[in-house]
Motif scaffolding. Structure first.
Motif, mmCIF file in Angstrom:
data_model
loop_
_atom_site.group_PDB
_atom_site.id
_atom_site.type_symbol
_atom_site.label_atom_id
_atom_site.label_comp_id
_atom_site.label_asym_id
_atom_site.label_seq_id
_atom_site.Cartn_x
_atom_site.Cartn_y
_atom_site.Cartn_z
ATOM 1 N N UNK A 38 0.893 -1.163 -0.047
ATOM 2 C CA UNK A 38 -0.170 0.172 0.018
ATOM 3 C C UNK A 38 0.912 1.280 0.251
ATOM 4 N N UNK A 39 2.173 0.996 0.212
ATOM 5 C CA UNK A 39 3.010 2.337 0.414
ATOM 6 C C UNK A 39 2.867 3.235 -0.662
ATOM 7 N N UNK A 40 2.364 4.362 -0.532
ATOM 8 C CA UNK A 40 2.494 5.442 -1.817
ATOM 9 C C UNK A 40 1.160 5.385 -2.521
ATOM 10 N N UNK A 47 -3.624 7.294 6.482
ATOM 11 C CA UNK A 47 -3.628 6.109 6.471
ATOM 12 C C UNK A 47 -2.355 5.262 5.795
ATOM 13 N N UNK A 48 -1.631 6.211 5.180
ATOM 14 C CA UNK A 48 -0.304 5.653 4.853
ATOM 15 C C UNK A 48 0.492 5.172 6.192
ATOM 16 N N UNK A 49 0.294 6.225 7.127
ATOM 17 C CA UNK A 49 0.777 5.783 8.335
ATOM 18 C C UNK A 49 0.296 4.786 9.093
ATOM 19 N N UNK A 50 -0.873 4.572 9.082
ATOM 20 C CA UNK A 50 -1.593 3.465 9.784
ATOM 21 C C UNK A 50 -1.482 2.219 9.328
ATOM 22 N N UNK C 74 8.087 15.510 0.364
ATOM 23 C CA UNK C 74 8.077 14.337 1.430
ATOM 24 C C UNK C 74 7.115 13.153 0.537
ATOM 25 N N UNK C 75 6.067 13.623 0.317
ATOM 26 C CA UNK C 75 5.059 12.546 -0.050
ATOM 27 C C UNK C 75 5.303 11.938 -1.552
ATOM 28 N N UNK C 76 5.865 12.779 -2.425
ATOM 29 C CA UNK C 76 6.289 12.141 -3.564
ATOM 30 C C UNK C 76 7.617 11.309 -3.401
ATOM 31 N N UNK C 77 8.245 11.887 -2.617
ATOM 32 C CA UNK C 77 9.666 11.087 -2.156
ATOM 33 C C UNK C 77 9.453 9.689 -1.791
ATOM 34 N N UNK C 97 13.193 0.036 5.762
ATOM 35 C CA UNK C 97 12.636 0.533 4.528
ATOM 36 C C UNK C 97 11.314 1.158 4.887
ATOM 37 N N UNK C 98 10.370 0.262 5.420
ATOM 38 C CA UNK C 98 9.009 0.397 5.687
ATOM 39 C C UNK C 98 8.669 1.669 6.599
ATOM 40 N N UNK C 99 9.660 1.586 7.767
ATOM 41 C CA UNK C 99 9.843 2.632 8.622
ATOM 42 C C UNK C 99 10.045 4.154 8.215
ATOM 43 N N UNK C 100 11.189 4.078 7.000
ATOM 44 C CA UNK C 100 11.590 5.174 6.621
ATOM 45 C C UNK C 100 10.256 5.893 5.739
ATOM 46 N N UNK C 101 9.709 4.892 4.876
ATOM 47 C CA UNK C 101 8.812 5.390 3.975
ATOM 48 C C UNK C 101 7.549 5.796 4.726
ATOM 49 N N UNK C 102 7.170 5.155 5.852
ATOM 50 C CA UNK C 102 6.187 5.831 6.931
ATOM 51 C C UNK C 102 6.674 6.983 7.409
#
Lengths: 250, 96, 354
Positions: A38-40, A47-50, C74-77, C97-102
């Motif tokens: 789902x990322x992005x 919800x990205x964060x959740x 940030x969000x496009x990144x 990586x997931x934590x970073x993208x989050x």
């Protein structure tokens, strides 16, 4: 390369625990991967964060569980599809947000009950379950909040949520096939699960799906290593890089 | 219908640990209070920064105007006797 | 109905309340001079400007533009890195990586929140991003072709970003400075994980080493461009420095970044793709080769390798999420009265009591 573990034929207690850890670990690993997709793409930034939080909790659980069995990366990246013991529900593709929420509702409700009961046993997985159940309680809350909002939102969201619940229903029976090494009252868990999910669906003005909870030939399939078509593709993507560099460290 | 999609803004206050008061952490969007709380938990405490959260609709906050700065705050600045450092205590006197 | 537009109106009104009180429009009438003086004095004294303070319209506009661009970045990144989440080669790397993208989603949110204090709602800013009226950092228009690119982004792109951002923690606008403090604190792991990732590759197999070198070769120059055009061509710099939104010039920060990277590259066992990169004893800095500004302007104009792809994915996520946002808003509207009644007899989430 595959692991030496063969849960079906092994009788000693460690191996039974390992088989249980593998089943639960694979559930968490595979669902975490799906949520990571789902990322992005989430419907709103919050919800990205959740979703990432939930994926990270599950990945953490998977790493602890798989490490009880062997090397976490060997297990994740070098097993063939047939050696994975996760239920088919968690490998189902994300679909739209409602579909993902339906999958979350079904699975997190199950996982919370399972870990909750497991935490009360004196088995080797009790400590881990006690920690994980707190995380999973939050996942279940997240799924319930969204099920209610989508079910009782607009006509479109209601339809989508109903479709998601209906489509995944046939993958829910499999979760209650007893797992070796987990000494809990499985029928009781199933009854609690049904009561809990029914209550949420009713609150969400959704119909409890009708129809079989298992496929004609697939009862217990995931736990025995039989998976659905999308899972092969998922593993191909997940394992490709690791397998392309045999023996490399990352 | 585009209006219905816009989620209102909420101000988030986090108590970072027991014994401290809630402090403004930032804002976020959410459709209702329940999700605002959860979003706040995910966004503002994902590194364990909090033990308690308040969310308040931004529209519910009434703020003093910066223009009122003088009448609002200057009288307070003019009462040094409200502060302990105003008083001279002989050296050696303890527990004061 | 409480919409973002209503908030915006309320905030703009609040922000201008001072001029309304004197019966004059902001930025032109006689009373303004006093406010301008107060503003200038506060900025000069290193005091922070807060949302409801009077501020020149151009200051507000500059901040909105800069904070929005920062939030959009940030969000496009998230995209180039999220591209590798499903293929991360170990579970440890996958979690990182997931934590970073989050975090990047979180940082986008902090920044949109800072922009909203200036009276511009997130929906409006996202509209501008989606329609191309506001920019994001051009660096994210380059592709992540291999796993090593995740490392190169952490080391070089985040490194450049941090060099840019640390001074922003002292920016004259309070909410922006506070958001940056939080972001810088959280980002400290981003650069380190990238460096560690590249180090593992560089010291790994021959193929891994080559992968790392290739990534550094591709990301080095675009990273240097992240500091923006040379000082003599930078359109907004002088005014922003005067307002203490910006603290150092583009070229100054770029030089600082190069000087930091050279020894780090040596420790990595990787080379930086610039034959003209040499230590200049006299200047006490490294000299480096000429940057291809044609490429910079082309990518900025939309002709980079991924411009179309990035904005299309963003737009798609937003459009496909519309029914979800609408459903939740509709649910809230339906139930707001019932919930209010419920809250009166104390529900699960209690009332705030200090």
């Amino acid at each position: 390369m595959t692991t030496s573990l063969n849960p079906a034929s092994s009788a000693d207690a460690d191996a039974v625990t390992a088989a249980a850890a593998l089943a639960l670990g694979d559930d968490a690993l595979v669902l975490s991967h799906r949520l990571g997709e789902w990322a992005g793409h989430a419907p709103v930034l919050e919800e990205e964060v959740a979703l990432a939080n939930i994926a990270l909790d599950l990945l953490g659980q998977a790493r602890v569980l798989l490490s009880l069995v062997g090397d976490e990366d060997e297990l994740a990246y070098l097993r063939e599809e047939r050696a994975f013991r996760n239920v088919q529900l968690v490998e189902q593709p994300n679909g739209d947000f409602a579909h993902t929420i339906a999958r979350q509702l079904y699975f997190s409700t199950y996982q919370r009950l399972l870990y909750g009961r497991l935490a009360e046993t004196d088995g080797p997985l009790a400590g881990l379950a006690a920690k994980a159940v707190k995380e999973v309680a939050y996942h279940q809350d997240h799924a319930e909040q969204w099920t209610v909002r989508l079910g009782d939102g607009t006509a479109e969201s209601h339809d989508r949520m109903q479709q998601g619940c209906d489509a995944l229903w046939r993958h829910t029976g499999e979760m209650f096939q007893p797992v070796d090494g987990i000494d809990i009252d499985w029928p009781e868990i199933e009854a609690s699960w049904t009561a809990s999910v029914t209550a949420v669906l009713e609150r969400a003005t959704l119909a409890v799906p009708e129809g079989p909870r298992t496929g004609a030939w697939s009862a217990g399939a995931g736990r025995q290593g039989l998976h659905t078509e999308p899972f092969g593709r998922m593993l191909a993507e997940m394992q490709h890089l690791h397998r392309s560099h045999p023996g490399a460290s990352w | 219908m585009s209006d219905a999609k816009d989620w209102p803004l909420w101000e988030v206050f986090v108590r970072s640990r027991r014994g401290l008061s809630h402090t403004h952490a930032g804002s976020l969007h959410a459709p209702d209070a329940e999700l605002a709380l959860r979003n706040a938990r995910d966004l503002y405490t994902r590194r364990g920064e909090g033990v308690s959260i308040w969310v308040v609709p931004s529209t519910s906050i009434t703020a003093s105007s910066p223009d009122e700065k003088d009448p609002f705050f200057e009288p307070a600045a003019d009462k040094p006797y409200r502060h302990p450092t105003f008083y001279e205590i002989p050296e050696g006197v303890k527990h004061l | 109905m409480a919409t973002a537009a209503a908030h915006q109106a309320a905030r703009t009104q609040a922000a201008h309340a001072t001029s309304d009180a004197t019966g004059t429009a902001p930025g032109q009438a006689p009373g303004t001079a006093a406010y301008q003086t107060a503003f200038d004095t506060a900025v000069a004294a290193e005091e922070r400007i807060e949302p409801r303070d009077w501020m020149p319209d151009a200051y507000r506009a500059t901040l909105v533009r800069q904070i929005a661009q920062h939030a959009h970045s940030e969000i496009i990144g998230m995209q180039p890195e999220a591209n590798w989440i499903t293929r991360a080669p170990s579970l440890r790397r996958k979690a990182i990586l997931m934590a970073k993208v989050q975090d990047e989603a979180g940082h986008g949110l902090y920044l949109y929140s800072a922009a909203e204090t200036l009276g511009t709602g997130r929906d409006e800013l996202l509209d501008k991003l989606h329609s191309g009226r506001q920019k994001y950092s051009s660096i994210f228009n380059y592709p992540t072709l291999t796993w090593a690119d995740v490392g190169a982004i952490g080391w070089l792109v985040d490194g450049a970003a941090i060099t840019n951002q640390v001074p922003l923690c002292r920016c004259s606008y309070g909410p922006y400075a506070r958001a940056m403090v939080r972001i810088c604190k959280e980002e400290s792991f981003h650069q380190r994980q990238g460096y560690e990732l590249l180090l593992a590759l560089s010291r790994g197999t021959e193929a891994q080493h080559a992968m790392a070198q290739d990534a550094v070769d591709r990301w080095w120059w675009p990273s240097l461009m992240m500091f923006g055009p040379p000082d003599d061509e930078s359109s907004h710099s002088a005014q922003s420095m005067e307002w203490k939104i910006k603290r150092h010039s583009n070229d100054e920060l770029r030089q600082r970044f190069v000087d930091i990277c050279v020894p780090q590259a040596e420790s990595l066992g990787l080379t930086l793709p610039d034959p003209d990169l040499v230590w200049n004893e006299e200047r006490g800095h490294h000299d480096f080769g000429a940057i291809d500004w044609t490429e910079f302007w082309e990518v900025l104009k939309g002709n980079g390798p991924c411009n179309e792809q990035r904005i299309t994915q963003r737009r798609q996520a937003h459009d496909e999420g519309a029914w979800v946002r609408e459903a939740a808003a509709t649910h809230a509207a339906k139930h707001s009265e019932a919930k209010h009644a419920e809250a009166q007899d104390s529900g699960a989430n209690g009332k705030a009591t200090a």
